[in-house]
Design an enzyme around this catalytic site. Structure first.
Site, short mmCIF file in Angstrom:
data_model
loop_
_atom_site.label_atom_id
_atom_site.label_comp_id
_atom_site.label_asym_id
_atom_site.label_seq_id
_atom_site.Cartn_x
_atom_site.Cartn_y
_atom_site.Cartn_z
N GLU A 21 6.80 -40.86 2.06
CA GLU A 21 6.63 -41.23 0.64
C GLU A 21 7.94 -41.19 -0.12
OE1 GLU A 21 3.89 -40.05 -3.27
OE2 GLU A 21 3.63 -38.97 -1.38
N LYS A 76 -1.52 -42.01 -2.16
CA LYS A 76 -2.75 -41.28 -2.41
C LYS A 76 -3.83 -41.92 -1.54
CE LYS A 76 -2.16 -37.75 -4.65
NZ LYS A 76 -2.10 -36.72 -3.62
#
Length: 910
Positions: A712, A729
């Protein structure tokens, strides 16, 4: 029972203020109100300084509507004209979506709004700017956590809605509920919390919804973030419902993109037709245009006052997934224009462009006040000591002043020299071979490697590596001051080691980020030195920011002290770069202009060409962790399964009470490992679990190694001024067969819960970028893409924006740190809650690893999927986002899933 506004401060006591109306009528009577939550912060939540300054709400009597508008001291006699632009006062209820509204209003109004937190101005300030300076044409009240029944949540907003009857006001979510509450409606728990999900909306065609479709087949589906609602049974006569949900079911984002399977003649369900006559009747409030049918299933999504220009929307028009959101804000501008043009000569009033610069609306350095707004700044400073202080930080940790000049510290002139070797990387064994041969000796002490070990689908392109280098090399080690003092707000101690091994310590009263900002601003350089380089890191600071540095960005305190330093950085003056796309290798040397060139480039070139392709080179491969259990391997958990699931339940209760939309709950597992080959551990982890934002950091004197396999990106700023965030997410394990793997990928893609998580964080990152980006530039080129890695599928979105010219690289980081995917939303309240739920500091986990180049570019990851080896112990952090749809058992299993790959790498390296 009726109610009143009261205050613990004599300055804020309710009294008639010159410039408004005179109080001379009886109070309205309302039905008993169901109080949601307490009137103060929850007992286990630490209180911030701002709480003591907020007006309180008690259930006594409300002062009556005040009479006779104050028309101002300066009446303009020229004929009224259409307003060239509209100036908005945007009241921020400490929300994480306020700057999405800011961006929309900047475009629609033609001038940015002024953003003020709900406890930042006193009532005297409000009156001065609204009625003496005539500085604003309308007011927008933002969303926010909590309830309008709690004074610490709503601040000055109730008094604005009660007394400012002659100024157009639009309340969103919490602002909508406040509009209902202040006029006697009850605010109650919704039948179910709805966060990050969409609902079909019907409306009555009033001016706020002009040119916006209505009904089930219209495509008008809006994003909702709320747990509380206005009880329609308690709605007083003066408040008119103008919008409501058309069905009881909320939908996921992807569901709304499917073709409408339900055909419905929504006109028959609306008691007000779409004729011009009905529009007029709806707008002037002469009668109720409709009544809600099937009230047990439908939720009021919009209200307006029958005689005041006050509107409320329960949904979020500023969300990226709400269609026609900008049209709603445009309609509110038109309402504002029409309102003032009807009230001439009072209105053609106050088109003063610099009013928008009363407050800087972006995070800025704290040295030089923006000259354009200096006059209003000084004027405001004389009104209240609580505002307009040049050294005052706003709630995301930076002051409201601009500094685009360099500080008074010593200026350093840097020169860069570099060499490129075409298609060399594969010839010498790739990035792993290069690092081990050039920097891996002596346990790779004082080395770094920003490692794009997963380059599929162009996720990442460059790897940066190096070690203790030339005369400019140094190491920064920063620890926050003693955090047992819960009122502590920043500052700490910095240890600096230079290339000769000398050390010095200094106290940083303003904190590490302020120091880093000044350091970067002190550099002078020639842009032509790096012309031709395809990457943005040309030397500078490389290391990590720990999660506890949130106290320098937003949170007022840390409940838990980190065991490891709160920030560690090398200043890299010599480095090597691998271009994975083109197979090229670059070597760079950074020096001061007056310093003679070192031999590092020559010696490194010689070493590169002496390398031979290793016949035993390890190929990257998938890493099936299966049902590997970290606990059976000797890791101990901070919390048991039962404790973690109980914390999930607590989080769900906070969400139900409106305290948060989403909480990223985390924990850590630990194992004593004694002496270990940390570099070998990292090489094993990168082989088994390659990631685009992986990293190796070895701070030898701190006995600290960071082995990171993060997929990420937190935030990047390139040389063109483009900011990019890529939050993750939604995570699911890979399948054991091709069919099972594809099924799990689709399961993630269409998971309503994971879509809700992702959408909430996308809107949060849009908000954070909106603080520092040009109006209209923040956009989402990729929403909810599914990416596959060695052990998991993840749901990833991309947000980009154009940085404002007057803000610095550190300002951008300060506006968004910590990454919203690791906090939840609203960010500030969520971090306060998480500090209470979690039993220890996250340390490096949840922070960021990356670089700050000397030319003000940076690239930072989110520290997840990471093993931190510190003083003989390995720790691994993991967690997940808790939303209203979460199941405690599933959340626990997701947390364990995220620990398996790094924990297995540790065990296989012992």
């Amino acid at each position: 029972m009726s109610f009143s506004l009261c205050s613990s401060s004599s300055e804020l006591k309710y009294h008639c203020v010159e410039g408004l109306w005179r109080s001379n009528v009886n109070p309205p009577v309302s039905k008993p109100s169901v109080r949601v939550g307490n009137s103060t912060r929850r007992d286990n939540i630490q209180r911030s300084d701002r709480d003591s300054r907020k007006i309180a709400v008690s259930n006594h009597i409300l002062p009556g509507q005040l009479e006779g508008p104050y028309l101002g001291k300066k009446l303009l006699e020229k004929p009224c004209e259409k307003l060239e632009y509209v100036r908005t006062l945007l009241i921020d209820n400490y929300d994480s979506y306020t700057y999405n509204i800011y961006q929309e209003l900047s475009i629609v109004n033609g001038v940015p709004p002024v953003v003020v937190q709900n406890d930042e101005w006193t009532w005297k300030d409000i009156c001065h700017y609204l009625y003496e300076e005539n500085a604003f044409d309308n007011i927008v009240i933002s969303p926010g956590p909590g309830s309008p029944t709690c004074s610490a949540d709503i601040g000055i907003c109730l008094r604005l809605l009660l007394e400012c009857r002659d100024i157009p006001i639009l309340g969103v979510c919490l602002g909508h509920q406040a509009l209902g509450y202040v006029h006697g409606a009850q605010v109650v728990h919704a039948s179910e919390p709805v966060h990050g999900r969409l609902s079909e909306i019907q409306h009555n065609g009033c001016q706020l919804f002009h040119d916006i479709p209505s009904g089930r087949t219209s495509g008008f589906k809006v994003v909702r973030y709320h747990s509380l609602v206005i009880d329609p049974e308690s709605l007083p006569e003066e408040l008119i419902p103008i919008a409501w949900t058309s069905s009881s079911n909320a939908l996921s984002f992807l569901e709304t993109r499917k073709s409408n399977a339900i055909s419905d003649d929504y006109e028959s369900q609306i008691g007000c037709s779409r004729s011009a006559k009905s529009f007029s009747e709806c707008e002037n409030g002469s009668r109720r245009p409709f009544v809600l049918s099937d009230k047990s299933k439908r939720v009021i999504m919009g209200i307006r006052h029958s005689s005041r220009p006050h509107y409320g929307l329960q949904f979020h028009p500023e969300s990226v997934a709400t269609p026609h959101g900008r049209q709603i804000f445009s309609n509110f501008r038109k309402i504002t224009e029409d309102y003032w043009l009807r009230l001439r000569p009072y209105t053609a009033r106050m088109q003063v462009p610099c009013a928008s610069q009363l407050f800087g609306e972006v995070p800025r350095s704290r040295h030089v006040v923006n000259n354009a707004g200096d006059q209003l700044y000084r004027k405001a400073s004389q009104i209240s000591p609580l505002t307009h202080n040049a050294d005052k930080k706003n709630y995301f940790g930076v002051s409201n002043t601009v500094n685009i000049s360099h500080p008074s510290t010593d200026v350093r002139f840097l020169r860069l020299e570099w060499r490129k070797f075409d298609r060399l990387a594969s010839q010498v064994g790739g990035a792993k071979s290069i690092f081990c041969e050039l920097f891996g000796h002596h346990k790779a002490e004082n080395t770094f490697w920003l490692d794009s070990s997963s380059i599929e689908k162009k996720r990442a392109r460059f790897s940066f590596m190096g070690g203790k280098g030339g005369s400019l090399w140094k190491q920064l080690t920063y620890r926050l001051s003693d955090q047992s003092d819960m009122t502590f707000k920043g500052g700490g101690y910095l240890l600096i080691e230079d290339a000769d091994g000398s050390t010095k310590s200094k106290c940083l009263e303003e904190g590490f980020l302020d120091f880093l900002n000044k350091e970067l601003l002190s550099f002078r350089y020639e842009e032509r030195d790096y012309e031709g380089l395809p990457f943005d890191f040309h030397g500078g600071y490389i290391g990590y920011l720990g999660y506890n540095l949130k106290v320098e960005c937003s949170v007022v305190s840390n409940r838990h002290k980190s065991r490891s330093p709160d920030a560690c950085f090398f200043f890299a003056d010599n480095l090597l770069v691998v271009d994975h796309h083109n197979d090229d290798v670059y070597i760079l040397c950074l020096r001061e202009e007056c310093t003679a060139m070192t031999s590092w480039l020559d010696s490194t070139e010689e070493k590169l060409f002496s390398l031979k392709l290793s016949a035993t080179r390890l190929e990257e491969q998938n890493f099936q962790v299966g049902n590997f259990s970290p606990f059976e391997a000797g890791f101990r958990a901070e919390k048991s399964r039962e404790q973690y699931m109980e914390d999930v339940e607590k989080s769900l209760r906070y969400i139900k009470d409106g305290e948060s939309y989403e909480l990223c709950l985390t924990t850590q597992i630990r194992k004593s490992i004694g002496e270990i080959d940390s570099l070998g551990l990292y090489l094993h982890l990168r082989q088994k679990n390659p990631a685009p934002y992986a990293a190796w950091l070895n701070f030898s004197k701190e006995n600290l190694c960071v082995c990171c396999s993060s997929p990420e990106r937190f935030l990047r700023l390139d040389r063109n001024g483009t900011l990019e965030a890529k939050p993750i997410k939604g995570t699911v394990a890979r399948g054991e067969t091709v069919e099972e793997d594809e099924q799990r990928k689709l399961q993630l893609q269409y998971s309503e819960k994971d879509q809700a998580e992702n959408l909430m964080i996308v809107d949060l990152l849009r908000n954070d970028l909106g603080r520092v980006c040009e109006p209209g530039s923040v956009h989402v080129p990729h929403l909810m893409d599914v990416e596959s890695y060695a052990t998991v599928h993840t749901m990833v979105s991309t947000i980009r924006g154009k940085k404002k010219s007057e803000v610095t690289a550190v300002d951008c980081v300060r506006a968004a740190f910590p990454g919203g995917s690791m906090t939840g939303a609203p960010k500030l309240r969520s971090m306060e809650l998480l500090d209470c739920l979690e039993s220890s500091s996250r340390g490096i986990y949840s922070g960021s690893i990356g670089f700050f180049s000397y030319n003000q570019t940076f690239d930072l990851n989110i520290v997840i999927r990471t093993v931190v080896v510190h003083e003989g112990e390995a720790s691994i952090g993991a967690g997940g986002a808790i939303v209203a749809l979460s199941n405690p058992e599933d959340e626990y299993e997701e947390m364990i899933l995220k620990t398996r790959a790094p924990a297995k790498a540790v065990m296989e390296s012992l």
